[in-house]
Scaffold this motif. Sequence first.
Motif, PDB file in Angstrom:
ATOM      1  N   ASN A  47     -60.456 -12.496  81.798  1.00 22.12           N
ATOM      2  CA  ASN A  47     -60.765 -13.517  82.804  1.00 22.12           C
ATOM      3  C   ASN A  47     -59.524 -13.780  83.655  1.00 22.12           C
ATOM      4  O   ASN A  47     -58.414 -13.926  83.129  1.00 22.12           O
ATOM      5  CB  ASN A  47     -61.204 -14.824  82.122  1.00 22.12           C
ATOM      6  N   GLY A  48     -59.720 -13.807  84.982  1.00 18.19           N
ATOM      7  CA  GLY A  48     -58.590 -14.043  85.879  1.00 18.19           C
ATOM      8  C   GLY A  48     -57.844 -12.787  86.279  1.00 18.19           C
ATOM      9  O   GLY A  48     -56.844 -12.854  87.006  1.00 18.19           O
ATOM     10  N   GLN A  57     -60.418 -29.069  85.987  1.00 22.35           N
ATOM     11  CA  GLN A  57     -59.833 -27.893  86.642  1.00 22.35           C
ATOM     12  C   GLN A  57     -60.084 -26.598  85.868  1.00 22.35           C
ATOM     13  O   GLN A  57     -59.766 -25.524  86.361  1.00 22.35           O
ATOM     14  CB  GLN A  57     -58.315 -28.089  86.789  1.00 22.35           C
ATOM     15  N   SER A  93     -61.867 -23.360  84.108  1.00 20.24           N
ATOM     16  CA  SER A  93     -62.987 -22.444  84.341  1.00 20.24           C
ATOM     17  C   SER A  93     -63.936 -22.525  83.142  1.00 20.24           C
ATOM     18  O   SER A  93     -63.616 -23.133  82.112  1.00 20.24           O
ATOM     19  CB  SER A  93     -62.473 -21.018  84.487  1.00 20.24           C
ATOM     20  N   GLY A  94     -65.081 -21.854  83.269  1.00 26.72           N
ATOM     21  CA  GLY A  94     -66.036 -21.833  82.160  1.00 26.72           C
ATOM     22  C   GLY A  94     -65.429 -21.218  80.909  1.00 26.72           C
ATOM     23  O   GLY A  94     -65.622 -21.727  79.798  1.00 26.72           O
ATOM     24  N   GLU A 122     -62.225 -21.093  80.068  1.00 31.68           N
ATOM     25  CA  GLU A 122     -61.196 -21.980  79.515  1.00 31.68           C
ATOM     26  C   GLU A 122     -61.820 -23.134  78.746  1.00 31.68           C
ATOM     27  O   GLU A 122     -61.323 -23.534  77.683  1.00 31.68           O
ATOM     28  CB  GLU A 122     -60.308 -22.498  80.640  1.00 31.68           C
ATOM     29  N   LYS A 123     -62.918 -23.690  79.267  1.00 28.55           N
ATOM     30  CA  LYS A 123     -63.623 -24.755  78.534  1.00 28.55           C
ATOM     31  C   LYS A 123     -64.163 -24.236  77.206  1.00 28.55           C
ATOM     32  O   LYS A 123     -64.137 -24.939  76.192  1.00 28.55           O
ATOM     33  CB  LYS A 123     -64.767 -25.314  79.385  1.00 28.55           C
ATOM     34  N   HIS A 162     -69.236 -17.126  79.044  1.00 26.08           N
ATOM     35  CA  HIS A 162     -67.966 -17.450  79.728  1.00 26.08           C
ATOM     36  C   HIS A 162     -66.739 -16.827  79.060  1.00 26.08           C
ATOM     37  O   HIS A 162     -65.636 -16.922  79.600  1.00 26.08           O
ATOM     38  CB  HIS A 162     -67.739 -18.967  79.835  1.00 26.08           C
TER      39      HIS A 162
END
Length: 646
Positions: free
Chosen positions: A38-39, A458, A460-461, A463-464, A488
Amino acid sequence: MSILNINNLKKEYGINEVLNGFSMHINEGERTALIGANGSGKTTVFKLISGRETYSEGNISIRNDIEIGYLDQLPDLEPDLTIYSELEKVFKSVIKEIEKLKKYEEKIARYGKKADSSNPQSAKLNKLMKEYSQLQEKFNQGIGYEYQSKIRQVAAGLGFSEEVIYQKKLGQLSGGEKSRLGLIKLLLTEPDLLLLDEPTNHLDLKAVEWLENYLNNYQGTLIIISHDRYFLDNVISRIVEIKNGKNEDYAGNYSYYKKERKRRYQQHLREYKNQQKKIKELEDSIEQLYIWGRSRDSEKMFKRAKAMQKRLDKIDRLEKPTLKGRKMNLDLSTEIRGGNDVLKVENLAKSFADLNLFSNLNLELYRGDKAAVIGDNGSGKSTLLKIIMGELKADSGQVKIGTNIYTDYYRQEFDGFDEKDDLITALRKETRITVAEARNRLAAFLFTGEDVFKKVSQLSGGEKSRLRLLQLMSGNYNFLILDEPTNHLDLPSREVLEEALKEFSGTVLIVSHDRYFLDEVVDYIYELENSELKKYYGNYSYYSRKKEKINIESKEKEAETINQGRLDYEAQKKARNREMQRQNTLDETESLIEELETKLAEVESQLTKEKNLSDFEKLQELKKDYERINNRLEVLYEKWEKLLKN
């Protein structure tokens, strides 16, 4: 023939560099997956290809005749339109052509009544007929009147029945349904180059399998971003991984990628070690020459040392390769053993208005069980979990949680965080730990430096999801109920979660559409279908084979019913005997396969245990056992497939 060429692309967002030296070349008809953490820049690449964003260095060239299809966000929908009306917009030009043909037909009918051989109207009629014929020929070369059945076919494949598309308004759609609607519209456009970003999100298993079949027969070129490893194995023939802003290419599907990545790592590690050995030898020689030079006051020795140092300085030093990047450190171990009876669900029933989700539903879990509930969207899977957790009340039946069982529930959409909290505060609210402990745990889950001061809003999906998994780890629970836990999460995080759940000594109940994840983690599959729950004693692949067998047997019974009257008594008797023999052999083969699969899993577990890793003789013995069992299984799988087809 190449239709897309990306060369040495560089892209930054502020001071954050996402891509640096990224290249990718796509040939017509290729099926390519774009993967990475991710990222890493996957969606950024799509936005650059589609022209939604610009880059600072490099170039992108797309063949002039190529139409690109990409959906990054849904347009504003008119709430009073039906699903079908929205999907019809894809075929605006076709509908205009139909209207034009109808007008010609009306004109022809009018002129036809007035025209005869001596009437000047007949010349106009002939002209109209000629124009109409040309329009009709052009119209027939396209999708024509079939566009309506095409809409119904794709909508049904992705979970919208004919009744729903004609009656349901856009204002009634959930977020997941809107995403499916966007995917349907994109597929209906049939562009030359189709860019799909996580297309299996919000799809149930039937819809995912339909999409796989649809894409395998798609005439255009595909580039897909997906974390669905089963999907990547079934659809993709090439993988491009984004790593540190650059591309790494693999000429195969996901399974090939995993093996090849490991092979490349081992090769690069050997090259790195050989170079390090060479560097060490040079450094030792240089040091020795300096020692000799000083002890003998020899300028010759110093010159040789300096010459050797120049050689050392010119070496293009290799970076030490890593097989896996930074990963979260997930440990779900529990100190609480709990009773043997973990969960007992008896005669459970639940309805909403006229919708009967399930009735007389029964389910039992014992300590250490890892089970999954699968089924179509809307079949009641999440509702079942909520009833077990006491968040919803059943219409009838009961749920019993065992003695000394401590449960935590991972929801699809977790709203337990305060969006205004920073990560340290959010974690401490749930776990009551010190600030220092919170920072250490957050670092283990890849939240480092200034990340810990981010607001929950702040995140992302992905990270949550990591933050929620960290809470699970901090709670000392022995019964985990997980609703779509891999949503996610990127591929490395999914692998970490799989390993943590396999090592978890407690009990797990999962709802998931991630077939690869289910294969890795669960021992049982419960299928919720037609308001009933049926248990399959194996992982997803076992369930899939069983379902295929059931479907084949069902078709055979239908065929047998049709042909029953055509067979005389003796022929029927012989056919039944043959079928009984085939069925007995099939049952014996399946039992043996199940027994050997269990043994293989035990050997695999022994191979990874720390106490065996240092015992060379034991490892060799285990490897021989593994190869012997695996070879026997391959023979049995082939035999099983032949028996199914006979």
